[in-house]
Design a protein around this motif. Structure first.
Motif, short mmCIF file in Angstrom:
data_model
loop_
_atom_site.label_atom_id
_atom_site.label_comp_id
_atom_site.label_asym_id
_atom_site.label_seq_id
_atom_site.Cartn_x
_atom_site.Cartn_y
_atom_site.Cartn_z
N UNK A 154 0.81 -1.51 -0.08
CA UNK A 154 0.12 0.22 0.44
C UNK A 154 0.73 1.11 0.16
N UNK A 155 2.13 1.42 1.00
CA UNK A 155 3.16 2.22 0.76
C UNK A 155 3.42 2.43 -0.76
N UNK A 156 3.73 1.30 -1.70
CA UNK A 156 4.16 2.18 -2.62
C UNK A 156 3.47 2.14 -3.48
N UNK A 371 6.23 -9.72 5.24
CA UNK A 371 6.63 -7.84 4.31
C UNK A 371 7.84 -8.20 3.49
N UNK A 372 8.40 -8.92 4.17
CA UNK A 372 10.08 -9.04 3.51
C UNK A 372 10.12 -9.64 2.72
N UNK A 373 9.05 -10.86 2.16
CA UNK A 373 9.37 -11.18 0.63
C UNK A 373 8.12 -10.86 -0.34
N UNK A 374 7.34 -9.34 0.00
CA UNK A 374 6.87 -8.86 -0.92
C UNK A 374 7.61 -7.98 -2.03
N UNK A 375 8.76 -7.43 -0.92
CA UNK A 375 9.40 -6.09 -1.32
C UNK A 375 10.55 -6.17 -1.26
N UNK A 376 11.71 -6.19 -1.83
CA UNK A 376 13.02 -5.35 -1.76
C UNK A 376 13.15 -4.35 -0.64
N UNK A 377 13.07 -4.98 0.38
CA UNK A 377 13.11 -3.73 1.67
C UNK A 377 14.08 -4.49 3.10
#
Length: 410
Positions: A154-156, A371-377
């Motif tokens: 959502x933040x993206x 969340x770490x599996x969804x984006x490179x963050x």
């Protein structure tokens, strides 16, 4: 004695109307009644089976006893003539791919259909008087239920946008989750206020007393000053099966937008003159009509984006289906429940949950790991997105509970 209790009841109702958030104490620790009941038989909703059944039964009873649409249905003719028609969802879904649409059709798809203007005075007043931190994760964790696993995504796509969930579905549009901010009038007044609006605008559809059982998603969405919703398309079975209504509650005047106020939709362009070699400029942007209290249906599978200037913007978003939902697909959430929301291919829990897992009260560590599996963050970035200014205090707890996350990120 009878007169005394009548007067007492009158003042209680008056107090509740004057202070609609009388049980909305954002400074106290989160209620964890379901955590105190460990060791009892659990259901798929993560609560004792008896509690789950009681919540559902209570909500279904509420639909019968406190139904704003019943009296209105008695005075209005179903399927009354209107100047608008529902979008044909089969046709609308073809517009999700612009090239496909341009190959199949010679005109543009449904984009925006204005229904009518409705009185939003009470609803707008309730929204405007919400405590600022009611929109934050902390505020929602303490007074509502929350869906975890969506923050980074959502933040993206929607940085600076905050939501309060009243009713939500899973991605597959199978189960519908009713949140405490909807069913518990001691927490918020929004069920009554929203249903007064929806009973009126949806009356021509002929749903009558069953109107509420057609609701797939109901949420308040707030755009903070100088925020933006990036170009995106709503996707998932829920977007394909439901009609999306917008009820603008707080809309900044364009003059206050610092030149950055818009609500634009990407429209397929069938003009042959737009072809350039093999490629084709197959779309153009249209700034659609938005005004406070002007209800409209939006084709949300078309790409769209929004922006505001120095003033906030708040819309009531409603997704409804044409057939009423059976009671067995309604899950009523308790206060402080923390469910994990995600795409099926990334979930490690039971496939039977159709993308939402409420089988236990998911922890902060669970959420960060997902969340770490969804984006490179990094874990720090995830915590900043979720908790904002209060991220630092939560980081200490995360480092204590899951030091391995930081070893992996180094």
């Amino acid at each position: 004695v009878v007169l005394f209790f009548l007067l007492l009841g009158f003042f209680w109702l008056l107090l509740g109307r004057t202070y609609p958030y009388r049980d909305l104490d954002l400074d106290r620790p989160a209620s964890a009644s379901h955590e105190r009941l460990r060791g009892t038989p659990r259901s798929a909703a993560g609560l004792p089976a008896a509690r789950v059944n009681a919540l559902r039964a209570s909500y279904l009873q509420l639909l019968k006893q406190d139904n704003a649409c019943i009296s209105l249905a008695q005075t209005q003719q179903p399927n009354a003539q209107t100047e608008w028609q529902l979008h044909d969802l089969e046709v609308q879904n073809q517009s999700a791919d612009l090239d496909t649409w341009n190959e199949l059709h010679g005109d543009e798809p449904p984009v925006q259909t204005i229904w009518q203007r409705v009185d939003i005075k009470e609803l707008k007043h309730a929204v405007a008087n919400l405590p600022t931190n009611a929109w934050t994760r902390i505020g929602q964790e303490r007074t509502n239920a929350v869906f975890l696993g969506r923050a980074v995504h959502m933040n993206h796509s929607k940085p600076g946008v905050e939501s309060i969930h009243l009713i939500m579905s899973d991605n597959a549009a199978h189960n519908v989750y009713v949140f405490p901010w909807w069913w518990d009038e001691n927490v918020s007044p929004f069920r009554k206020l929203v249903m007064r609006v929806l009973c009126e605008v949806m009356a021509p559809l002929g749903y009558g007393a069953n109107t509420e059982r057609h609701l797939l998603r109901v949420q308040l969405a707030r755009m903070a000053p100088h925020s933006a919703i990036n170009m995106h398309q709503d996707s998932g079975r829920w977007a394909e099966d439901a009609h999306r209504l917008h009820v603008p509650l707080i809309v900044p005047k364009e003059a206050n937008g610092d030149g950055h106020y818009y609500f634009e939709v990407r429209i397929p362009n069938n003009s042959k003159s737009m072809k350039k070699g093999k490629s084709m400029v197959n779309a153009y942007l249209r700034n659609i009509t938005v005004d406070e209290g002007l209800v409209f249906e939006l084709n949300n599978v078309l790409a769209h984006r929004l922006s505001v200037g120095k003033d906030e913007r708040v819309h009531l978003l409603v997704d409804f289906v044409e057939n009423p939902l059976p009671p067995k697909r309604i899950v009523v959430l308790d206060r402080a429940q923390r469910c994990m929301y995600g795409k099926k291919d990334k979930l490690s829990f039971s496939r039977k949950q159709y993308g939402v897992d409420c089988s236990r009260n998911h922890t902060m560590v669970d959420e960060v790991k997902y969340e770490l599996t969804t984006k490179d963050v990094t874990p720090q970035e995830v915590m900043d997105i979720i908790y904002g200014d209060e991220a630092e205090s939560h980081m200490k707890q995360l480092i204590h509970d899951a030091p391995e996350l930081f070893e992996l990120s180094q």
